[in-house]
Design a protein around this motif. Structure first.
Motif, PDB file in Angstrom:
ATOM      1  N   THR A 404      -2.496  26.148  22.544  1.00 59.33           N
ATOM      2  CA  THR A 404      -3.272  25.983  21.316  1.00 59.33           C
ATOM      3  C   THR A 404      -2.509  25.103  20.338  1.00 59.33           C
ATOM      4  OG1 THR A 404      -4.236  28.191  21.595  1.00 59.33           O
ATOM      5  CG2 THR A 404      -4.410  27.190  19.411  1.00 59.33           C
ATOM      6  N   THR A 405      -3.200  24.077  19.851  1.00 58.53           N
ATOM      7  CA  THR A 405      -2.632  23.192  18.835  1.00 58.53           C
ATOM      8  C   THR A 405      -3.381  23.428  17.526  1.00 58.53           C
ATOM      9  OG1 THR A 405      -2.090  21.525  20.488  1.00 58.53           O
ATOM     10  CG2 THR A 405      -2.137  20.817  18.193  1.00 58.53           C
ATOM     11  N   SER A 432       1.249  23.063  14.896  1.00 59.61           N
ATOM     12  CA  SER A 432       1.785  24.193  15.654  1.00 59.61           C
ATOM     13  C   SER A 432       1.245  24.126  17.078  1.00 59.61           C
ATOM     14  CB  SER A 432       1.372  25.526  15.016  1.00 59.61           C
ATOM     15  OG  SER A 432       1.893  25.649  13.719  1.00 59.61           O
ATOM     16  N   VAL A 433       2.144  24.118  18.045  1.00 57.79           N
ATOM     17  CA  VAL A 433       1.760  24.102  19.455  1.00 57.79           C
ATOM     18  C   VAL A 433       2.244  25.406  20.080  1.00 57.79           C
ATOM     19  CG1 VAL A 433       1.862  22.848  21.626  1.00 57.79           C
ATOM     20  CG2 VAL A 433       2.001  21.595  19.465  1.00 57.79           C
ATOM     21  N   THR A 434       1.301  26.247  20.525  1.00 54.24           N
ATOM     22  CA  THR A 434       1.625  27.589  21.016  1.00 54.24           C
ATOM     23  C   THR A 434       1.162  27.756  22.450  1.00 54.24           C
ATOM     24  OG1 THR A 434       1.382  28.496  18.783  1.00 54.24           O
ATOM     25  CG2 THR A 434       1.326  30.063  20.608  1.00 54.24           C
ATOM     26  N   THR A 491       6.163  28.973  20.389  1.00 58.54           N
ATOM     27  CA  THR A 491       5.490  28.151  19.385  1.00 58.54           C
ATOM     28  C   THR A 491       6.487  27.140  18.838  1.00 58.54           C
ATOM     29  OG1 THR A 491       3.921  29.873  18.727  1.00 58.54           O
ATOM     30  CG2 THR A 491       4.335  28.122  17.143  1.00 58.54           C
ATOM     31  N   ILE A 492       6.086  25.883  18.845  1.00 56.55           N
ATOM     32  CA  ILE A 492       6.892  24.823  18.235  1.00 56.55           C
ATOM     33  C   ILE A 492       6.107  24.289  17.059  1.00 56.55           C
ATOM     34  CG2 ILE A 492       7.864  22.522  18.539  1.00 56.55           C
ATOM     35  CD1 ILE A 492       8.516  23.233  21.375  1.00 56.55           C
ATOM     36  N   ARG A 493       6.743  24.287  15.891  1.00 58.42           N
ATOM     37  CA  ARG A 493       6.095  23.841  14.665  1.00 58.42           C
ATOM     38  C   ARG A 493       6.727  22.538  14.189  1.00 58.42           C
ATOM     39  NH1 ARG A 493       5.424  29.410  11.081  1.00 58.42           N
ATOM     40  NH2 ARG A 493       3.992  30.470  12.500  1.00 58.42           N
ATOM     41  N   ILE A 494       5.893  21.544  13.984  1.00 56.27           N
ATOM     42  CA  ILE A 494       6.342  20.244  13.486  1.00 56.27           C
ATOM     43  C   ILE A 494       5.778  20.058  12.080  1.00 56.27           C
ATOM     44  CG2 ILE A 494       6.234  17.748  13.812  1.00 56.27           C
ATOM     45  CD1 ILE A 494       5.940  18.243  16.800  1.00 56.27           C
ATOM     46  N   TYR A 495       6.669  19.910  11.096  1.00 57.37           N
ATOM     47  CA  TYR A 495       6.260  19.650   9.716  1.00 57.37           C
ATOM     48  C   TYR A 495       6.503  18.173   9.416  1.00 57.37           C
ATOM     49  CZ  TYR A 495       6.581  24.758   9.093  1.00 57.37           C
ATOM     50  OH  TYR A 495       6.429  26.118   9.198  1.00 57.37           O
ATOM     51  N   LEU A 496       5.430  17.444   9.085  1.00 59.76           N
ATOM     52  CA  LEU A 496       5.554  16.038   8.713  1.00 59.76           C
ATOM     53  C   LEU A 496       5.093  15.858   7.276  1.00 59.76           C
ATOM     54  CD1 LEU A 496       4.142  14.348  11.952  1.00 59.76           C
ATOM     55  CD2 LEU A 496       6.537  14.518  11.258  1.00 59.76           C
ATOM     56  N   PRO A 497       5.818  15.042   6.472  1.00 63.16           N
ATOM     57  CA  PRO A 497       5.455  14.876   5.057  1.00 63.16           C
ATOM     58  C   PRO A 497       4.023  14.356   4.908  1.00 63.16           C
ATOM     59  CG  PRO A 497       7.629  13.958   5.493  1.00 63.16           C
ATOM     60  CD  PRO A 497       7.039  14.280   6.825  1.00 63.16           C
TER      61      PRO A 497
END
Length: 641
Positions: A404-405, A432-434, A491-497
């Motif tokens: 799930t994205t 978020s990629v779970t 879960t990998i979470r990527i925060y982009l400005p």
């Protein structure tokens, strides 16, 4: 207030007067009727209230002294008639206008020759009341401190029993004050400290030997649920009513330890990134020499049995270039071409490719929360990062599962930034990629982003996938988090400005080489500046074969001297990172002063943030090693034309 039954007494008026005269000097006695009119007023009352006897007698006592009763006067009279007595605390007004707090005792006496009267004896307790008020104020102040002090505060007696437990201590240990007070403090300690605690106190009282008292030290605490945590403990000692009491201040170190561990991890990753970036830079120089010479050999060699071998070597060099690209991504030294992109559109257009890649046994879902998910990002690099994450998820779900994205906008506040010092506050778009895979152990999570670390079988992976994702996100000004639990997925979470306005700059055209056999060339003069002699020879040979007049220099200073002498130079082709104290960027600035119309093409084995094609290079003026002859030919003609 208590009530005591006293039998009615009979006495003559003369006897009452004698009693008042005899006892009135040492006691504060008032004799009055039920109507309150004062009959007798002792000398003690004159000193206590300031009214002389002749001023008081005949007056109504409650009017004269402005009496404040603890209950209605009617109720007091009822008790006097039924019990012949009453006692309690009342407030009188002194002749000078200030309040006098008294304990009053009233007794009904029935003279043999008249109406029943009330003998009232008053004792001044004003000083006691003031002291009590001060104590109450100090207690209220202490309760306020206990309720608001951010650090947990615990007070115990010399038997180790808790006598005070602050609000912060309740939150920290997960137990209410009522449940721990009067119990031993050792209930908040794990073993072996729990069993040894009472001996510590007893030994200190007996010998004066200090183990903790008066010193700050780090110990382990235990919450009500049994979980343990590190804490900093400071203990002070005092004496109250002849007994020792100990006050402990407790600070939870869990957050600090986490920040320190994150900092150590970040420093380690930075050091490894610098190492891998440097290796990739040098390796790219080698690949440039290898692939360049192979190209020139292939161009001069007729088709024959050696041709497949040359192509196979070229393919191997291409695979090596891909590996160095991943290393550069981890070291945050890859050249990025960020453009404005809506992550929803970007991920949606990428979903079909992911679905074909993952297979039919993995359920792919995308959840979009809100709108306006604009970020400034290198779209191909982001898609590559998501693909790496998806491939790892697929390998973690050999029997299938779901991936799930979720995309949404979030705000990272100051509290979050305190937990992760490398994070700045502000608006971000979160991807978020779970997955529902096997998950990671704590040991695997600790090394997950390190290059060449993999849990896959030998030959099944390079261990560079997540490290590339880590480097790309950091270089893009973002933040990366990993959450995983064995048996429950990852879960990998990527925060982009997040950016608000649309970009006005057109996307850079893809200038990758095509299949044309004839390379575009020219007759202009090109100055090649490269410190690596082998790489320089390859570049010179390539440009010469395209028809250009080529002049070479090994460093920036030599290049400036050539530029000053030869006004026919049309293009400067320079490496960025060179020895001698002057970078390619600085060379370009100096060259533009001499020749404002000079075209400049940069190249490097890696691109450091702030150097690589982002802040100073115009579109098309960047070429990353290793590059092909077609890449070089097309890029040079774009600049010159």
């Amino acid at each position: 207030m208590s009530h005591r039954f006293i039998s009615p007494r009979t006495a003559s008026k003369q006897v009452l007067e004698a009693i008042v005269r005899i006892m009135g000097g040492a006691n504060n006695i008032i004799v009055h009727g039920f109507n309150g009119i004062i009959i007798q007023w002792s000398a003690g009352c004159e000193n206590m209230y300031g009214w002389m006897c002749d001023e008081a007698v005949g007056k109504v006592v409650d009017d004269l002294l402005s009496t404040q009763f603890p209950e209605p006067i009617e109720e007091i009279h009822r008790q006097l008639r039924e019990n012949n007595s009453w006692q309690g605390e009342i407030i009188h007004r002194h002749k000078d206008g200030y309040d006098v707090y008294v304990t009053s005792r009233c007794m009904v006496v029935k003279p043999s020759d008249g109406e029943a009267v009330i003998i009232q004896t008053d004792n001044d307790i004003s000083d006691l009341k003031r002291a009590e008020s001060e104590v109450n104020a100090r207690e209220a102040h202490l309760r306020s401190i206990l309720a608001t002090v951010p650090e947990a505060m615990i007070v115990i007696d010399e038997r180790g029993l808790v006598t005070s437990f602050s609000t912060a201590a309740e939150k920290l240990f997960g137990i209410q004050a009522d449940d721990i007070c009067d119990r031993n403090i050792s209930n908040l300690m794990p073993n072996p400290d729990r069993d040894a605690h009472d001996d510590y106190i007893a030994r200190y009282i007996r010998t004066g030997e200090r183990r903790i008292i008066g010193y700050g030290r780090v110990v382990t605490g235990q919450r009500a649920d049994g979980s343990k945590f590190p804490m900093e403990l400071h203990i002070g000692e005092t004496t109250a009513n002849g007994e020792r009491i100990f006050t402990g201040f407790v600070r939870d170190l869990t957050g600090r330890y986490k920040i320190e561990e994150d900092l150590r991890q970040a420093q380690k990753m930075e050091a490894v990134g610098q190492l891998t970036g440097g290796i990739a830079h040098d390796f790219n120089n080698l690949l440039t020499v290898i692939s360049g010479n192979l190209e020139m050999i292939e161009a001069k060699l007729a088709e024959g049995p050696l041709s497949p071998l040359l192509r196979e070597v070229q393919e191997a060099a291409g695979d090596g270039a891909k590996l160095t690209e991943q290393l550069l991504a981890f070291g945050r030294r890859q050249p990025l071409n960020p453009t404005l992109a809506d992550l929803v559109q970007l991920v949606s257009s990428f979903t079909d490719l992911l679905r074909r890649t993952l297979g039919e046994n993995i359920d792919l879902k995308t959840v979009i929360v809100g709108s306006n998910h604009n970020v400034l990002v290198d779209s191909p690099q982001l898609q590559n990062a998501l693909l790496n994450i998806a491939l790892n998820a697929r390998d973690a779900m050999p029997r299938g599962g779901s991936l799930t994205t979720e995309i949404k906008r979030v705000y990272l506040d100051a509290d979050y930034a305190k937990m992760y010092p490398q994070v700045r506050t502000g608006n971000f778009v979160l991807i978020s990629v779970t997955d529902t895979g096997v998950g990671m152990s704590d040991e695997v999570k600790e090394h997950a982003f390190e290059p060449f670390f993999t849990t896959k079988d030998v030959g099944s992976g390079t261990g560079l996938g997540l490290s590339m994702v880590y480097g790309f996100v950091k270089q893009s000004g973002g933040h990366l988090q990993l959450y995983s639990e064995v048996g429950r997925g990852t879960t990998i979470r990527i925060y982009l400005p997040w950016v608000q306005a649309a970009a006005t700059k057109a996307d850079i055209a893809d200038t990758r080489s095509d299949s044309r056999d004839v390379l575009p060339g020219g007759t202009e003069t090109v100055l090649v500046v490269e410190d690596d002699a082998r790489v320089r020879r390859v570049a010179v040979a390539r440009l010469s074969s395209m028809g250009y007049k080529v002049i070479e220099a090994s460093n920036a200073q030599a290049a400036l001297e050539v530029l000053a002498e030869d006004q026919t130079i049309a293009l400067l082709f320079t490496d960025i990172v060179m020895p001698g104290g002057m970078t390619g960027h600085e060379l370009a600035k100096e060259a533009r002063i001499v020749r404002s119309d000079l075209k400049i093409l940069f190249t490097s084995g890696y691109a450091e943030p702030g150097l690589g094609g982002r802040e100073f290079a115009t579109p098309g003026s960047w070429l990353r090693k290793p590059y092909t002859a077609k890449d070089l030919a097309v890029r040079v003609r774009e600049l010159l034309d």
